[in-house]
Motif scaffolding. Structure first.
Motif, PDB file in Angstrom:
ATOM      1  N   GLN B 270       0.814  -1.213   0.000  1.00 21.52           N
ATOM      2  CA  GLN B 270       0.000   0.000   0.000  1.00 21.52           C
ATOM      3  C   GLN B 270       0.850   1.267   0.000  1.00 21.52           C
ATOM      4  O   GLN B 270       0.443   2.294  -0.518  1.00 21.52           O
ATOM      5  CB  GLN B 270      -0.958   0.011   1.208  1.00 21.52           C
ATOM      6  N   GLU B 271       2.035   1.185   0.589  1.00 19.00           N
ATOM      7  CA  GLU B 271       2.851   2.391   0.673  1.00 19.00           C
ATOM      8  C   GLU B 271       3.909   2.501  -0.421  1.00 19.00           C
ATOM      9  O   GLU B 271       4.586   3.518  -0.554  1.00 19.00           O
ATOM     10  CB  GLU B 271       3.520   2.453   2.050  1.00 19.00           C
ATOM     11  N   SER B 272       4.048   1.458  -1.217  1.00 19.63           N
ATOM     12  CA  SER B 272       5.125   1.432  -2.201  1.00 19.63           C
ATOM     13  C   SER B 272       4.932   2.495  -3.276  1.00 19.63           C
ATOM     14  O   SER B 272       3.817   2.969  -3.510  1.00 19.63           O
ATOM     15  CB  SER B 272       5.174   0.058  -2.865  1.00 19.63           C
ATOM     16  N   ASP B 273       6.053   2.879  -3.910  1.00 20.93           N
ATOM     17  CA  ASP B 273       5.945   3.789  -5.056  1.00 20.93           C
ATOM     18  C   ASP B 273       6.139   3.053  -6.381  1.00 20.93           C
ATOM     19  O   ASP B 273       5.957   3.613  -7.446  1.00 20.93           O
ATOM     20  CB  ASP B 273       6.909   4.982  -4.923  1.00 20.93           C
ATOM     21  N   LEU B 274       6.538   1.781  -6.296  1.00 22.49           N
ATOM     22  CA  LEU B 274       6.690   0.991  -7.516  1.00 22.49           C
ATOM     23  C   LEU B 274       6.437  -0.486  -7.213  1.00 22.49           C
ATOM     24  O   LEU B 274       7.081  -1.061  -6.332  1.00 22.49           O
ATOM     25  CB  LEU B 274       8.103   1.153  -8.105  1.00 22.49           C
ATOM     26  N   ILE B 275       5.495  -1.071  -7.959  1.00 22.08           N
ATOM     27  CA  ILE B 275       5.255  -2.512  -7.830  1.00 22.08           C
ATOM     28  C   ILE B 275       5.806  -3.200  -9.066  1.00 22.08           C
ATOM     29  O   ILE B 275       5.482  -2.823 -10.193  1.00 22.08           O
ATOM     30  CB  ILE B 275       3.747  -2.812  -7.692  1.00 22.08           C
ATOM     31  N   ILE B 276       6.686  -4.174  -8.811  1.00 14.18           N
ATOM     32  CA  ILE B 276       7.198  -4.971  -9.923  1.00 14.18           C
ATOM     33  C   ILE B 276       6.473  -6.308  -9.833  1.00 14.18           C
ATOM     34  O   ILE B 276       6.804  -7.159  -9.011  1.00 14.18           O
ATOM     35  CB  ILE B 276       8.729  -5.151  -9.836  1.00 14.18           C
ATOM     36  N   ALA B 277       5.444  -6.445 -10.654  1.00 17.50           N
ATOM     37  CA  ALA B 277       4.577  -7.620 -10.579  1.00 17.50           C
ATOM     38  C   ALA B 277       5.036  -8.637 -11.612  1.00 17.50           C
ATOM     39  O   ALA B 277       5.140  -8.323 -12.791  1.00 17.50           O
ATOM     40  CB  ALA B 277       3.133  -7.211 -10.858  1.00 17.50           C
ATOM     41  N   VAL B 278       5.337  -9.841 -11.160  1.00 20.58           N
ATOM     42  CA  VAL B 278       5.864 -10.853 -12.079  1.00 20.58           C
ATOM     43  C   VAL B 278       5.076 -12.156 -11.950  1.00 20.58           C
ATOM     44  O   VAL B 278       5.016 -12.747 -10.876  1.00 20.58           O
ATOM     45  CB  VAL B 278       7.358 -11.157 -11.802  1.00 20.58           C
ATOM     46  N   GLY B 279       4.474 -12.570 -13.052  1.00 25.06           N
ATOM     47  CA  GLY B 279       3.755 -13.852 -13.068  1.00 25.06           C
ATOM     48  C   GLY B 279       2.594 -13.887 -12.098  1.00 25.06           C
ATOM     49  O   GLY B 279       2.393 -14.882 -11.408  1.00 25.06           O
TER      50      GLY B 279
END
Lengths: 166, 559
Positions: B270-279
């Motif tokens: 919720q607090e992140s500034d970047l989500i690296i979503a993989v698979g």
């Protein structure tokens, strides 16, 4: 927003079920549908009129592309394409109205393909709005039966919908 | 390869040989008699299950444990329809599987013949593709295509329905070298420009987080993930399907996110500034209220299936490709002298200390304790789960080290999956200890497979967390339906120890904390199929919990 999708598919049994089933399963609505073989006898072309926003359209295209038997999906833009539907309309006539109906048929460049004592069968081709207009005008004489094909469409000019995927 | 004359049934067996299939799980019947006749002296191992659903789950478990397509076989009609739940389970979790079904002879199709079901129609929405063999000479091509489709791109189940008369017909057999499918060309390499854009976002991010799932495991990308995470010093959260993709004990691991995820994983997302979503596919159990999901984050989404991109959540940088390839090339573009994430990591460390994943540690035998003990005694085991509370505790309290050691029905949530899937996993990985962490409800959905494990001598361990309830549903009834336990009390349904013994398996029981270690060790040492009945606290809840439809930082701690 309405979109016309031209879908090239393998000409095999059950492919239409896969395509149509996908629409109902994912909650996409088919407004009209037409299927036939193409210049290549192994490939059929399904033309589907679908309504929805850009997100929905994007999902429809991606999900269609996931079907193994779908070779290519392309969105045919309305303003750069030729669109046609065909309708057969059986209109009730008598001696007093026959001439007037025939006049309307002439104006619309439609055809009378069957003449009976109390009815005429009219064949009309054109885009959706032309067929709608004709239907409106004929309604006063009494439309006894009507059947319409789904829409088919083709890009104008040199642009092609070809089987090489992407 | 020279052409050989053989029956359609023989051609099926030869096709399986050509695909290096060593084992199939099945159950005979009228319309697969020619196939079973060929299997009688074929050198493919056939494991006779006691219900076709178990054949499908076993093939699924085999596939998840080995990475190779699992194969199941059933007769027409009821045999085929019994596979359906297993096929749907595999479809939801992208598991490569080949389901072979018998069909009534071609002249009878459509006439409501005895044991006729339109299984290709029924499985249309739950298979990646399916075939009805119309001509026996198509069998080799169809098998070649089916295995290719099942195991490439986003994997999935493929069903082949074979009418009995095509099994008898004689054909010239030649197995094709390659497939020609103009409508199917999966993308493996990510777009270079997109990867560069992703790299520049990653380098700038101050609060990045990896959100990874089953795609990492299927693409064998755990090493690449770890390298990248350690390079940019970003925390890693996994979905249920991604459990074991990143070591639980790694300092950058924040465990599972979503409904029963850790507080710190959910806070971090919720607090992140970047989500690296993989698979991953931004499932509702992960995102919670979608409009409130990660409000400040840009999202990079790497997935092999283009249809998953921007399906549930709009993403900023989509990259279609295989996780392993994309992560590898992404790492090449990342040059970091000093990671900017120090403050972020410190904050997460503090959350971890403040909100640890825990339970009440008293004298009572609590289910979480059982899972912890299994983790300690069998650290290298393959853990298979059923569905419900047992599944969540297995995800939360086992210390995963090796990718592919957590096997669970994530998408469909199929009770009764775990035991037969454990059979498949054990057959695929005979050297591993395979433990089905089970509930008393789920186990009873496929307990007949005790006959299979005893007959075939497949020493899996079933660890039943027995609370006499359909626990997860009971938990929801407690929280949201005023403790009205409608149809969820299944107390004293059966004596599991005697049940195991009745089938010839080993049955053990623990009712106290002090007995847990001993029974687990006894089960492992016995090298026999074993059922352990852990009689645990009855109303233990899975905690923490995000109620359905809430944002994932609106977390309840449950007693």
């Amino acid at each position: 927003m309405k979109h016309t999708l031209a879908i090239l598919v393998e000409n095999k049994p059950g492919v239409l079920t896969r395509v149509a089933g996908l629409f109902s399963r994912r909650g996409f609505n088919i407004e009209s549908l037409a299927v036939g073989v193409t210049e290549n006898k192994d490939i059929s072309r399904i033309t589907i009129l679908v309504s929805g926003d850009d997100n929905i359209l994007e999902q429809v295209e991606k999900q269609l592309n996931k079907l193994i038997d779908v070779i290519r999906v392309s969105d045919i833009p309305a303003d750069e394409s030729v669109n046609r539907e065909l309708a057969l309309i059986k209109v009730g006539v008598d001696t007093t109205t026959r001439a007037e109906v025939m006049q309307i048929v002439d104006i619309f460049r439609a055809k009378i393909v069957d003449v009976g004592i109390k009815s005429l069968v009219i064949e009309v081709t054109g885009d959706e709005s032309k067929i709608n207009a004709m239907e409106q005008l004929l309604r006063q004489f009494g439309i006894k039966e009507m059947v319409r094909t789904g829409k088919i469409a083709m890009n104008r000019g040199a642009k092609l919908v070809q089987s090489e995927k992407r | 390869m020279t052409k050989q004359k053989m029956s359609g049934a023989r051609a099926v067996i030869e096709s399986l040989h050509c695909e290096n299939v060593e084992v199939i799980f099945g159950y005979p019947g009228g319309q697969v008699l020619p196939l079973y006749d060929e299997l009688y002296d074929a050198d493919v191992r056939h494991i006779l299950v006691r219900h076709e659903q178990a054949a499908a789950h076993a093939a699924d478990g085999y596939a998840r444990a080995t990475g190779k397509a699992g194969v199941c076989l059933a007769t027409s009609g009821p045999g085929a329809t019994n596979l359906v739940t297993g096929i749907a389970t595999a479809y939801m979790d992208s598991v490569p599987m080949i389901a072979i079904t018998g069909q009534v002879p071609r002249p009878l199709i459509g006439y409501d013949a005895f044991q006729e079901a339109n299984i290709t129609g029924i499985t249309l929405p739950i298979t990646k593709h399916n075939y009805l063999v119309q001509d026996a000479k198509d069998i080799p091509r169809i098998f070649k295509e089916a295995f290719y489709i099942a195991q490439t791109g986003r994997p999935g189940p493929v069903l082949i329905d074979i009418p009995k008369d095509t099994q008898i017909e004689v054909i010239d057999f030649e197995y094709p070298q390659e497939v020609k499918l103009r409508g199917y060309k999966p993308t493996y390499a990510g777009n270079e420009q997109q990867i560069k854009k992703a790299a520049s976002l990653i380098v700038k991010a101050e609060k990045p987080i990896f959100y990874v799932g089953g795609g990492i495991i299927f693409s064998k990308a755990a090493e690449e993930l770890r390298t990248l995470a350690e390079t940019i010093l970003a925390p890693v959260t996994t979905t249920l399907m991604g459990m074991s993709a990143f070591p639980t004990a790694h300092p950058l691991s924040v465990g599972m996110l979503g409904m029963h995820g850790t507080r710190y994983a959910n806070y971090a997302v919720q607090e992140s500034d970047l989500i690296i979503a993989v698979g991953v596919r931004f499932d509702d159990r992960v995102t919670g209220k979608i409009s409130a999901f990660a409000p400040n984050a840009k999202i990079i989404h790497i997935d092999i299936d283009p249809a998953e991109i921007s399906k549930n959540v709009r993403v900023d940088i989509p990259i279609v490709g295989d996780a392993k390839n994309v992560l590898k090339s992404l790492t090449k573009y990342i040059k970091i002298e000093q990671a900017k994430t120090d403050g972020w990591i410190k904050k997460i460390e503090a959350w971890k200390k403040e909100y640890p994943l825990t339970y009440k540690k008293d004298k009572l035998l609590r289910p979480q304790y059982v899972v912890e003990q299994i983790s300690e005694i069998c650290p290298d085991a393959i853990i298979v789960t059923e569905v419900g509370q047992n599944q969540m505790w297995a995800a939360q309290f086992f210390n995963y080290k090796t990718p592919g050691t957590f096997i669970s029905s994530g998408g469909l949530g199929t009770m009764g999956y775990g035991f037969p899937a454990a059979i498949g996993a054990k057959v695929g990985k005979p050297e591993s200890t395979v433990i089905d962490i089970s509930g008393d409800g789920s186990f009873q959905m496929n307990s007949q497979e005790l006959a299979t494990v005893v007959q075939e001598d497949i020493p899996v361990i079933v660890a039943i967390l027995n609370n006499g309830f359909l626990g997860m549903v009971r938990q929801w009834q407690e929280l949201f339906f005023d403790r009205r336990y409608s149809s969820t009390c299944v107390e004293n349904s059966v004596d599991f120890v005697k049940l195991a013994q009745a089938y010839g398996a080993l049955g053990l029981r623990a009712t106290r904390k002090s007995e847990v270690k001993d029974v687990i060790e006894e089960a492992v040492a016995s090298k026999r199929p074993t059922v352990i009945d852990f009689v645990v606290e009855r109303e233990e809840n899975v905690s923490p919990m995000v109620p359905a439809g809430a944002a994932i930082n609106e977390i309840l701690d449950l007693e």
